[in-house]
Scaffold this active site. Structure first.
Site, PDB file in Angstrom:
ATOM      1  N   GLU A   1       8.536 -33.021 -16.788  1.00  0.00           N
ATOM      2  CA  GLU A   1       9.363 -32.758 -15.607  1.00  0.00           C
ATOM      3  C   GLU A   1      10.714 -32.138 -15.975  1.00  0.00           C
ATOM      4  OE1 GLU A   1       9.260 -36.443 -13.397  1.00  0.00           O
ATOM      5  OE2 GLU A   1       7.142 -36.210 -12.935  1.00  0.00           O
TER       6      GLU A   1
ATOM      7  N   GLU B   1      -0.112 -34.978 -13.690  1.00  0.00           N
ATOM      8  CA  GLU B   1       0.309 -36.300 -13.208  1.00  0.00           C
ATOM      9  C   GLU B   1       0.404 -36.245 -11.695  1.00  0.00           C
ATOM     10  OE1 GLU B   1       3.726 -38.135 -15.198  1.00  0.00           O
ATOM     11  OE2 GLU B   1       4.429 -38.855 -13.253  1.00  0.00           O
TER      12      GLU B   1
END
Length: 482
Positions: free
Chosen positions: A173, A290
């Site tokens: 991220e 994810e």
């Protein structure tokens, strides 16, 4: 009545129905609507990996709390009981389970090697710290190039000990605006090139090499376009994350899960990423690295309950239809969105799954409140259909038309082959035998316990799926998984 149908049509026919009865359903007669569905079986429109369904293990410690709730316990990479028989049985039922080891804290981890036992029951992708060697400025930008020395030490250690790694993923991220920090697309691509060179060197002479994977962040079209273009020769799986339901504390999560506008929103992401990959002259493929639906550990009795199956199954079908090769659910265990219960290790409702790897084109005559997908069956000859009816007030009678299906057998033992070349029309209802198919159709009805969407117990043909032992876990899982 809201429900999900799984139907296999072929030499062996199986009907799976995931049902929710509203509290008033037993006291009224819901209107029935006839819906026409067409399946084009002349050729697949997409194909997933054999081990399409993937799950994650995260680094969060027991002290990780969200909105006053601490939901991780001893269910992370730091402290998970890898000898738990129910856990091992649940993992083995996937045969094998592709698992992603990583998460937010991976960019704070440094690696020390030891001689601890490794249980090779899974296909492992490992998330590497992408922030080593960098400084974070006041705006959150990560400045400088990646220091790969610590990652290199870990990679060489796994090779030296003959540990099998399916892929090395750089960072978590950090794309676009990032979460804890962000890295510019051109710098990230340069770092991926370094990782690819490292993998090529260390695995030189090996029969197979791990995949080089990244960036493992939230999709932004401009950022991903530049990243894929500049890393097209190094990145082999382009990963992105999905938490489109918003924060786990949101009181409207149930309504969002049953709202097709929230479900439809991700179609643009899947499609845009495929366009970027296809136009970049890369051999890379798309992965969902994810996806937990609701961020900050999800929401108890929502993202780990029966209701979440409507979101999850739609995600799996939608992603596969856009040629996504792997879909990693956050998490296998841990938080309030695990496939397994954090303390008991028993399967949550989303654990049970069934679809083959080849995806067929499918359309319906009804609104987007009917979600419909078709695949070749898994471990059987035939077609698997999935219907999700998000309308709680309308019963659907589905009329199915199937174009000629002639597709060779899959690695998982399933196939789509039909002997004839005709359109097949059928109105399917629970409890009926479709004699035109020329075979038996078994039915498995999955229903929330007591009709409660937020129940964590699933009924299979009217009987609760309750795990009493590791062997019982395997039997129940295999029965539901086909």
């Amino acid at each position: 009545m809201s429900y999900v149908l799984f139907i296999l049509l072929g030499s062996g026919c199986f009907l799976y129905i995931l049902i929710h009865d509203h509290s008033l359903a037993s006291r009224r007669k819901d209107p029935t609507t006839t819906v026409s569905v067409f399946i084009d079986g002349t050729k697949p429109i997409a194909e997933t990996d054999d081990d399409y369904v993937c799950a994650t293990l995260d680094w969060w410690p027991p002290e990780k709390c969200d909105y006053g709730t601490c939901s991780w316990g001893r269910a992370s990479l730091l402290n998970l009981d890898l000898d738990n028989e129910i856990l091992l049985s649940a993992i083995n039922a996937f045969s094998p389970l592709k698992i992603r080891l990583g998460g937010t804290l991976q960019d704070n981890v440094r690696y020390e090697t030891s001689n601890d036992r490794v249980k090779e029951r899974v296909v492992v992708t490992f998330g590497l710290n992408a922030l080593t060697g960098r400084t974070i400025d006041s705006s959150g930008e990560a400045v400088g190039a990646w220091d790969s020395s610590n990652a290199e030490s870990l990679i060489r250690y796994t090779v030296g000990n003959n540990y099998s790694i399916h892929g090395w993923e750089l960072g978590n991220e950090l794309s676009a605006k990032g979460v804890e920090a962000r890295i510019a697309a051109d710098q990230y691509a340069a770092d991926m090139n370094v990782l690819k060179d490292l993998v090529d060197e260390i695995y030189d002479g090996h029969e197979t090499k791990p995949l080089v994977i990244g960036p493992g962040g939230f999709f932004d079209a401009n950022w991903f376009t530049e990243f894929v273009s500049k890393a097209r020769s190094s990145v082999q799986a382009v990963t992105h994350h999905i938490y489109n339901l918003g924060a786990g504390v949101d009181p409207d999560l149930v309504e969002k899960i049953l709202d097709p506008s929230y479900l439809d929103g991700e179609a643009g992401v899947f499609g845009n990423l495929q366009t970027i990959i296809n136009s970049s002259r890369t051999s890379a493929v798309a992965w969902v690295g994810e996806a937990g639906g609701a961020y900050n550990s999800g929401h108890d009795l929502v993202t780990n309950a029966f209701i979440m199956s409507f979101w999850y199954l739609d995600q799996l079908g939608m992603a596969a239809s856009h040629n996504t090769k792997t879909y990693c659910r956050q998490s296998l265990i841990g938080g309030n969105y695990g496939l397994l219960n954090t303390t008991s290790f028993h399967p949550n409702p989303d654990y049970y799954r069934l679809m083959g790897k080849q995806v067929l084109s499918m359309s319906s005559s009804w609104t987007n409140r009917l979600r419909a997908y078709a695949h070749c069956s898994k471990q059987h000859q035939g077609i698997t259909l999935i219907f999700l009816n998000l309308d709680g007030k309308t019963r659907l009678q589905v009329s199915i038309s199937i174009e000629t299906v002639i597709i060779t057998s899959q690695h998982d033992g399933g196939s789509c082959t039909y002997k004839d070349k005709r359109i097949h029309n059928s109105s399917l209802r629970a409890g009926e035998l479709d004699k035109t198919v020329g075979s038996i159709r078994e039915e498995y009805h999955l229903k929330a316990d007591n009709g409660d969407l937020q129940s964590q117990t699933v009924q299979l043909n009217g009987k609760a799926l309750v795990v009493n032992s590791a062997d019982a876990t395997t039997r129940a899982v295999n029965k539901a998984a086909g």
